[in-house]
Design an enzyme around this catalytic site. Structure first.
Site, PDB file in Angstrom:
ATOM      1  N   GLU A 447      34.150  36.718  27.025  1.00  0.00           N
ATOM      2  CA  GLU A 447      35.595  36.633  27.264  1.00  0.00           C
ATOM      3  C   GLU A 447      36.331  35.789  26.232  1.00  0.00           C
ATOM      4  O   GLU A 447      37.214  35.000  26.563  1.00  0.00           O
ATOM      5  CB  GLU A 447      35.869  36.076  28.672  1.00  0.00           C
ATOM      6  CG  GLU A 447      35.124  36.775  29.790  1.00  0.00           C
ATOM      7  CD  GLU A 447      35.316  38.275  29.782  1.00  0.00           C
ATOM      8  OE1 GLU A 447      36.314  38.765  29.229  1.00  0.00           O
ATOM      9  OE2 GLU A 447      34.441  38.986  30.320  1.00  0.00           O
ATOM     10  N   GLY A 448      35.991  35.971  24.979  1.00  0.00           N
ATOM     11  CA  GLY A 448      36.554  35.135  23.923  1.00  0.00           C
ATOM     12  C   GLY A 448      35.631  33.961  23.689  1.00  0.00           C
ATOM     13  O   GLY A 448      35.420  33.136  24.586  1.00  0.00           O
TER      14      GLY A 448
END
Length: 606
Positions: A447-448
């Site tokens: 997620e990043g």
């Protein structure tokens, strides 16, 4: 191999004593009682410990396999997932208006931690579905909600996020998947062609349908982020009456062979190998990235909680082994023997105790901060006045990158330390300690990456409001430090926390000054972001442990029951404040060292 037991007593301490069940004061939860929450935690712990946890090791050994485009999950996984959805667990944090149980986010987060501690590979499946629910509820039209939301909330259908492509990793502006609108005669949908990689639970045999949320471009879309739209692409098409129709043109082309989470299928999905996969526009055309961030923000907090669950399991695994493994002798001063010392378990050695207490103190602090953030989510969503919601929303924005990045970085270190406690037995697979490190290592990337989280904190979040939200948090840290210093038993802890708050305030001033420079600001933010997030994480977790120390000391002074628990909490808090926080405070010196070394460094192939 040590079994997993959900730390229900600690969840209750955080919810009841640290947070004082603040979410239950909101009118939205006026029918939710502390007794109900306690019952939910107890039942969730049974599911986690008795159903999910026993499959963790066998799932890792068996892994998943791809046969004729169908992913086969490890033995027992489908049944464990069915037990989860039959118990209504998938919708506990979803509003009743959408078919969920409407419990506070802070309770849902505690349950999620249990499930990831029990079996991270399996827990990833409903975690992605939660994000899909949020994106569809916020941005989908009425028809899409009517056809898909109920089944996603129940967990009968699962959801995925489809962002990454081989040429587009973190830079989503490079997405090339195409979505071509169909003729009116064919219907109000699009045909998608392209390939997505690293799709967690993109194909499996545990649910009858999988609902993919896919970033793609329409033919006339501009280049860059503004040309990206979000589409809902089901594995099986859904008829107007809600029944399943034919198989859509989306297939799992391959599975990744990974370091860990072997029981979680990480898929390459191919859209449009025939006529194009049928997809439906979600929200506004060209706003796909913004809509997808609804899922990603939801997921970033959950990934942080996921890391904490794995850290908790590592604590239990290491402690159980240290209490059983006899090695060496106690010093005679503690053994009472005249010569030498008695044979002892390794838990009696102070260096091993240092490792055990370091693991426990950090895990406790991470949990308290993550649940504090979840409680602020409840305030942001359900407080009755605009000012309270605005304040809580700003605090959540500030905390999510810290919870995601700091928790997962620490979880990697904690699970690694758990292997060290085991010695050589930690490096072989039979104890289960190695699997925890292998599995959780993906969390800082999900997620990043954590570097992106740090840039978000130090750049967008801090610069946007001139540090106002973080300043308000530091003010509260300093108030807690003063309360600790005013207590004769806790003065040293208070002094340490006050010093940490001062370091964070000073580092923030540097970032605001240098990061706001028109010419050098972007470089400064890049250089200082990661040490700044680490400093913030140390200070904010120590703040929560300082608050825990005040509560525990008061409970002991007043002769409250469960004295062993409160003594253990005091030991954990003392280690966090006086042994661990000083390590984090060193990040101020890293920032003060400047960025000249990084600017002058010239990477070469030699």
């Amino acid at each position: 191999m040590i079994s997993y037991t959900a730390p229900v007593r600690d969840y209750r301490f955080v919810l009841e004593e640290l947070l004082e069940h603040g979410s239950l004061s909101l009118p939205h939860f006026d029918e939710t009682s502390p007794d109900l929450i306690e019952a939910v935690l107890e039942e969730a712990s049974k599911l986690a410990g008795e159903v999910w946890a026993p499959l963790n090791h066998t799932g890792d050994r068996q892994g998943v396999r791809l046969e004729d485009g169908q992913v086969i999950t490890p033995q027992g996984f489908a049944e464990a997932y069915r037990a989860y959805i039959d118990g209504g667990w998938n919708g506990i944090g979803v509003s009743e208006a959408l078919g969920g149980q409407g419990l506070p986010e802070v309770v849902a987060s505690a349950v999620q931690e249990m499930l990831h501690g029990a079996n991270m590979a399996l827990g990833l499946c409903p975690m992605l579905t939660a994000g899909a629910i949020e994106a569809l509820a916020q941005h989908g039209d009425d028809k899409l909600k009517a056809l898909y939301l109920e089944k996603l909330v129940s967990g009968e259908w699962t959801g995925t996020m489809n962002l990454t492509e081989s040429q587009a990793g973190s830079d989503l502006s490079q997405v090339r998947t195409k979505a071509v609108p169909c003729d009116e005669a064919e219907g109000d949908h699009y045909r998608l062609t392209g390939q997505k990689i690293y799709i967690t639970w993109g194909e499996h045999d545990m649910a009858e349908n999988i609902v993919h949320f896919v970033l793609a471009r329409t033919p006339d879309a501009p280049e860059g982020n503004k040309g990206i739209s979000l589409f809902l692409v089901p594995k099986y098409l859904v008829n107007d009456d809600g029944s399943l129709g034919e198989r859509n043109d989306v297939v799992c082309a391959s599975l990744e062979h990974k370091l860990g989470i072997h029981a979680s299928p990480t898929c390459t999905l191919s859209f449009g190998e025939k006529d194009g996969a049928v997809g439906y526009l979600v929200g506004e055309s060209g706003s796909g990235l913004n809509h997808m961030f609804t899922m990603m923000n939801e997921a970033r907090h959950k990934v942080g909680v996921e890391g904490i669950g794995m850290a908790e399991r590592a604590c239990q695994q290491a402690l159980g082994y240290a209490l059983e493994r006899v090695q060496g002798r106690s010093p005679k001063a503690r053994s009472g023997e005249a010569r030498g010392g008695a044979s002892c378990a390794i838990a009696d050695h102070l260096d091993v105790r240092r490792m055990l207490l370091s693991m426990r103190a950090r895990t406790d602090g991470l949990r308290a901060l993550a649940l504090y953030c979840a409680a602020q989510m409840d305030q942001a969503r359900h407080a009755t006045d605009d000012e309270t919601r605005r304040h809580a929303h700003g605090r959540v924005d500030m905390l999510i990158p810290v919870v995601k990045a700091f928790s997962t970085d620490q979880a990697v270190d904690i699970t690694s330390l758990g292997i060290q406690v085991h010695g050589g037995m930690g490096f072989v697979e039979e104890t289960g300690a190695a699997q925890l490190l292998r599995d959780v290592r993906i969390a800082p990337i999900y997620e990043g990456t954590n570097g992106i989280q740090a840039l978000d904190l130090a750049g967008r979040k801090l610069q946007r409001d001139g540090g106002a939200a973080l300043c308000a948090l530091i003010d509260e840290v300093e108030t807690t430090a003063q309360s600790l210093s005013d207590n004769a038993m806790l003065k040293a802890q208070g002094d340490s926390l006050a010093a940490g708050a001062a370091d964070l305030r000073a580092a923030m001033a540097i970032l605001l000054e240098e990061g706001g420079d028109a010419d050098n600001g972007p470089d400064a933010i890049q250089a200082y972001a990661t040490p700044f997030l680490s400093l913030a994480g140390h200070v904010l977790c120590a703040w929560q442990m300082g608050r825990a120390a005040l509560i525990a000391q008061t409970a002991l002074d007043e002769g409250k029951g469960d004295a062993d628990f409160y003594r253990a909490k005091l030991a954990s808090a003392d280690f966090a404040l006086r042994h661990w926080l000083p390590v984090g405070r060193a990040q101020r010196s890293v920032i003060e060292a400047g960025m000249t070394t990084l600017l002058d460094f010239a990477p070469t192939s030699h």
